[in-house]
Design a protein around this motif. Sequence first.
Motif, PDB file in Angstrom:
ATOM      1  N   MET A  66      73.625 -32.379  -4.585  1.00  0.00           N
ATOM      2  CA  MET A  66      72.404 -33.109  -4.294  1.00  0.00           C
ATOM      3  C   MET A  66      72.776 -34.542  -3.931  1.00  0.00           C
ATOM      4  O   MET A  66      73.494 -35.202  -4.668  1.00  0.00           O
ATOM      5  CB  MET A  66      71.486 -33.063  -5.525  1.00  0.00           C
TER       6      MET A  66
ATOM      7  N   ALA B 160      68.636 -29.082  -8.798  1.00  0.00           N
ATOM      8  CA  ALA B 160      68.827 -29.808  -7.546  1.00  0.00           C
ATOM      9  C   ALA B 160      67.652 -30.724  -7.221  1.00  0.00           C
ATOM     10  O   ALA B 160      67.662 -31.397  -6.204  1.00  0.00           O
ATOM     11  CB  ALA B 160      69.039 -28.817  -6.401  1.00  0.00           C
ATOM     12  N   ASP B 161      66.648 -30.743  -8.086  1.00  0.00           N
ATOM     13  CA  ASP B 161      65.437 -31.527  -7.826  1.00  0.00           C
ATOM     14  C   ASP B 161      65.310 -32.686  -8.798  1.00  0.00           C
ATOM     15  O   ASP B 161      65.922 -32.700  -9.857  1.00  0.00           O
ATOM     16  CB  ASP B 161      64.196 -30.638  -7.963  1.00  0.00           C
TER      17      ASP B 161
END
Length: 129
Positions: free
Chosen positions: A1, A109-110
């Motif tokens: 990321m 990933a957020d």
Amino acid sequence: MDDDRGLADFARRWTEAERLGDVAALDALLTDDFTAVGPHGFVLDKKQWIDRYASGALIHDDFTWEEVTVRRHGRAAIAVGVQGQQSIYDGRDADGHFRVTQMIVADGADWKLAAVHLSPTACRPGPEA
């Protein structure tokens, strides 16, 4: 990321979700244990925050997130900025500018918003403030 790009994208998506009162987007952007401290000291959990939109009580004509600074702390970040809004809450004028502190945490990933604190300010963003 790519953390910087991810945080910038989070800020854009959160601002748009708030402006539109997008319940589904906000549900995805907030942690399950999200806590908000409002401008008059009240505390809301995730359900209560989202229910303001779901019930139709809160409507924004405009919603901005400006003068934002972000400090990274590992898999978390603190964002401080000025939220401006032209809004109606429960039929009453809720326009204003607020100094806002956000606690944003990495979730896979957020990025997700874990906490927010709003403080009223008479200042409008920009150099003249």
